[in-house]
Design a protein around this motif. Sequence first.
Motif, mmCIF file in Angstrom:
data_model
loop_
_atom_site.group_PDB
_atom_site.id
_atom_site.type_symbol
_atom_site.label_atom_id
_atom_site.label_comp_id
_atom_site.label_asym_id
_atom_site.label_seq_id
_atom_site.Cartn_x
_atom_site.Cartn_y
_atom_site.Cartn_z
ATOM 1 N N GLN A 254 0.858 -1.196 0.000
ATOM 2 C CA GLN A 254 0.000 0.000 0.000
ATOM 3 C C GLN A 254 0.888 1.238 0.000
ATOM 4 O OE1 GLN A 254 -2.766 0.488 3.375
ATOM 5 N NE2 GLN A 254 -2.204 2.652 3.348
ATOM 6 N N TRP A 255 0.654 2.108 -0.979
ATOM 7 C CA TRP A 255 1.470 3.314 -1.130
ATOM 8 C C TRP A 255 0.600 4.561 -1.043
ATOM 9 C CZ3 TRP A 255 6.519 2.084 -1.352
ATOM 10 C CH2 TRP A 255 6.887 0.833 -1.851
ATOM 11 N N ILE A 256 1.042 5.531 -0.244
ATOM 12 C CA ILE A 256 0.384 6.839 -0.191
ATOM 13 C C ILE A 256 1.447 7.904 -0.466
ATOM 14 C CG2 ILE A 256 -0.829 8.512 1.259
ATOM 15 C CD1 ILE A 256 -2.109 6.205 2.732
ATOM 16 N N VAL A 257 1.175 8.748 -1.445
ATOM 17 C CA VAL A 257 2.118 9.787 -1.855
ATOM 18 C C VAL A 257 1.638 11.133 -1.334
ATOM 19 C CG1 VAL A 257 3.276 10.896 -3.805
ATOM 20 C CG2 VAL A 257 2.692 8.448 -3.920
ATOM 21 N N ASN A 258 2.548 11.887 -0.763
ATOM 22 C CA ASN A 258 2.227 13.208 -0.219
ATOM 23 C C ASN A 258 3.135 14.276 -0.799
ATOM 24 O OD1 ASN A 258 1.249 11.491 2.510
ATOM 25 N ND2 ASN A 258 0.099 13.366 2.108
ATOM 26 N N GLY A 259 2.663 15.534 -0.720
ATOM 27 C CA GLY A 259 3.477 16.667 -1.107
ATOM 28 C C GLY A 259 3.280 17.112 -2.544
ATOM 29 N N PRO A 260 4.064 18.102 -2.967
ATOM 30 C CA PRO A 260 3.913 18.702 -4.300
ATOM 31 C C PRO A 260 4.072 17.721 -5.454
ATOM 32 C CG PRO A 260 5.289 20.077 -2.895
ATOM 33 C CD PRO A 260 5.081 18.803 -2.154
ATOM 34 N N VAL A 261 4.795 16.623 -5.250
ATOM 35 C CA VAL A 261 5.018 15.673 -6.339
ATOM 36 C C VAL A 261 3.707 15.109 -6.878
ATOM 37 C CG1 VAL A 261 5.239 13.603 -4.885
ATOM 38 C CG2 VAL A 261 6.473 13.731 -7.056
ATOM 39 N N ARG A 262 2.674 15.069 -6.055
ATOM 40 C CA ARG A 262 1.374 14.538 -6.507
ATOM 41 C C ARG A 262 0.864 15.289 -7.719
ATOM 42 N NH1 ARG A 262 -2.357 16.163 -3.178
ATOM 43 N NH2 ARG A 262 -0.915 17.844 -2.612
ATOM 44 N N ASN A 263 0.864 16.602 -7.612
ATOM 45 C CA ASN A 263 0.335 17.407 -8.707
ATOM 46 C C ASN A 263 1.303 17.472 -9.887
ATOM 47 O OD1 ASN A 263 -2.046 18.007 -7.250
ATOM 48 N ND2 ASN A 263 -1.012 19.681 -6.183
ATOM 49 N N LYS A 264 2.599 17.465 -9.606
ATOM 50 C CA LYS A 264 3.567 17.551 -10.699
ATOM 51 C C LYS A 264 3.548 16.305 -11.581
ATOM 52 C CE LYS A 264 6.794 20.915 -8.779
ATOM 53 N NZ LYS A 264 8.217 21.288 -8.616
ATOM 54 N N LEU A 265 3.276 15.148 -10.977
ATOM 55 C CA LEU A 265 3.254 13.903 -11.748
ATOM 56 C C LEU A 265 1.835 13.425 -12.035
ATOM 57 C CD1 LEU A 265 6.164 11.783 -10.216
ATOM 58 C CD2 LEU A 265 6.156 13.206 -12.273
ATOM 59 N N ASP A 266 0.837 14.220 -11.662
ATOM 60 C CA ASP A 266 -0.559 13.841 -11.890
ATOM 61 C C ASP A 266 -0.890 12.526 -11.188
ATOM 62 O OD1 ASP A 266 -3.124 14.248 -12.851
ATOM 63 O OD2 ASP A 266 -2.744 13.227 -14.758
ATOM 64 N N ILE A 267 -0.418 12.387 -9.941
ATOM 65 C CA ILE A 267 -0.775 11.238 -9.114
ATOM 66 C C ILE A 267 -2.140 11.540 -8.503
ATOM 67 C CG2 ILE A 267 -0.180 9.912 -7.053
ATOM 68 C CD1 ILE A 267 2.768 10.463 -7.715
ATOM 69 N N GLU A 268 -3.124 10.744 -8.854
ATOM 70 C CA GLU A 268 -4.505 11.037 -8.470
ATOM 71 C C GLU A 268 -4.732 10.813 -6.979
ATOM 72 O OE1 GLU A 268 -8.109 12.529 -8.710
ATOM 73 O OE2 GLU A 268 -6.760 12.416 -10.447
ATOM 74 N N SER A 269 -5.484 11.750 -6.379
ATOM 75 C CA SER A 269 -5.850 11.634 -4.970
ATOM 76 C C SER A 269 -7.348 11.812 -4.761
ATOM 77 C CB SER A 269 -5.104 12.691 -4.146
ATOM 78 O OG SER A 269 -5.461 14.006 -4.580
ATOM 79 N N GLY A 270 -8.065 12.122 -5.852
ATOM 80 C CA GLY A 270 -9.501 12.382 -5.761
ATOM 81 C C GLY A 270 -10.327 11.192 -6.199
ATOM 82 N N SER A 271 -11.322 11.434 -7.039
ATOM 83 C CA SER A 271 -12.259 10.379 -7.437
ATOM 84 C C SER A 271 -11.537 9.185 -8.062
ATOM 85 C CB SER A 271 -13.270 10.938 -8.442
ATOM 86 O OG SER A 271 -14.069 11.935 -7.848
ATOM 87 N N GLY A 272 -11.802 7.998 -7.508
ATOM 88 C CA GLY A 272 -11.247 6.774 -8.064
ATOM 89 C C GLY A 272 -9.750 6.636 -7.928
ATOM 90 N N ALA A 273 -9.165 7.265 -6.927
ATOM 91 C CA ALA A 273 -7.703 7.324 -6.830
ATOM 92 C C ALA A 273 -7.042 5.949 -6.814
ATOM 93 C CB ALA A 273 -7.294 8.116 -5.582
ATOM 94 N N PHE A 274 -7.681 4.969 -6.160
ATOM 95 C CA PHE A 274 -7.096 3.633 -6.085
ATOM 96 C C PHE A 274 -7.512 2.747 -7.254
ATOM 97 C CE2 PHE A 274 -6.585 4.522 -1.433
ATOM 98 C CZ PHE A 274 -5.223 4.254 -1.352
#
Length: 365
Positions: free
Chosen positions: A109-129
């Motif tokens: 299980q991986w959870i990514v935090n910080g500015p890198v989420r938006n820079k790499l388009d790592i989804e955190s909203g709808s359907g993130a998993f």
Amino acid sequence: MANQQDDSPSSVSRSLYEQGMTDGLPVVPPTDEKVTEMLRGTAHERDHVLGRLGNNDTPITVEMLASNAVMAGCAPPYMPVLEAGVRALADPRSNSIQVSVSTGSWAYQWIVNGPVRNKLDIESGSGAFGPNFHANRTIGRALGLAYKNTASLRPGEKDMGVMGSPFKFSLLAGENEEASPWKPYHATHGYDTDESTITLAGPNSFVQWFPHENDAEEILEGMVRNTPPSMVGGRQQGGDIDQTIFHLVNQYNAEELAAAEMSKGDIKQYLCENSYLRAEDYQKGVIWDGPLRRREGNVRPRQIPQIDGPEYVKIATIGGPGRVNAIVGPSIGGPVTKPIEFPEGWDDLIEEYALDRQWFDGSTY
């Protein structure tokens, strides 16, 4: 039978599958050219050892990681996240060996935090998993392949999962920090909010639920009611393993809890104080009875706390609009959080490989 001299992508993918080096899905052939391109995402030399994985402490180099990243379909800008992920896997606190090979069929299980989420388009909203998101799916897949191929894990040989886990290589999402009323996960574990991190845990199950009423009391009670007896938080197996439980709270319920002046600490304390189970139900949830023997004479004979203390509960805000929450656990590994370090020129590489999602972004209805 395919011609052994055939170096087409489909033939190479088939050959790698026959060698047990894939996850069962087609892979991108890790040609020298593609691996060299992937290495643009790191400042390390090809032979730099990131850590050691598996029972034999097999070293994994940057080049080995890059090869698995190519196979998984990653883009070069993902390399800093992948390197941090490998460092988490190699950390003894992650218990990644047992997560990888146990009969219990655990997942990464991986959870990514910080500015890198938006820079790499790592989804955190709808359907993130779920499916759809390139960074989420390929980063998780690459880290799973990297462990599998470095430690030479094969099902029924070293990977002894009885059922297997559908989440093993795909349970990765960013935390929805922008929609959360609380400090993000990494900021409550020793990092600054503007740092980028990746957190690894090793859960067995993923349960979704929603409250019948959208008020703080009902949400808290729902968090207790919907945590299966098998998700026991605390020291287990004679104290050798600390099991943790992740409560992933949607943004609406997070706001309602915060409006009731409930901090993450308050929620954890509530769950600990209200998580008592009948002893016979507790026994159904675990395969060892040490915790029961330890509590003889200390509590009422028919009640056992499901969670030993607030330190065994973790909370993050993930998901889009809606009132569905998730409980993930019990985790027999970590959680371990590692900082993500970026090479010079990384922002230029992001721009070069940027993907233009031309579909609904899930931010509004």
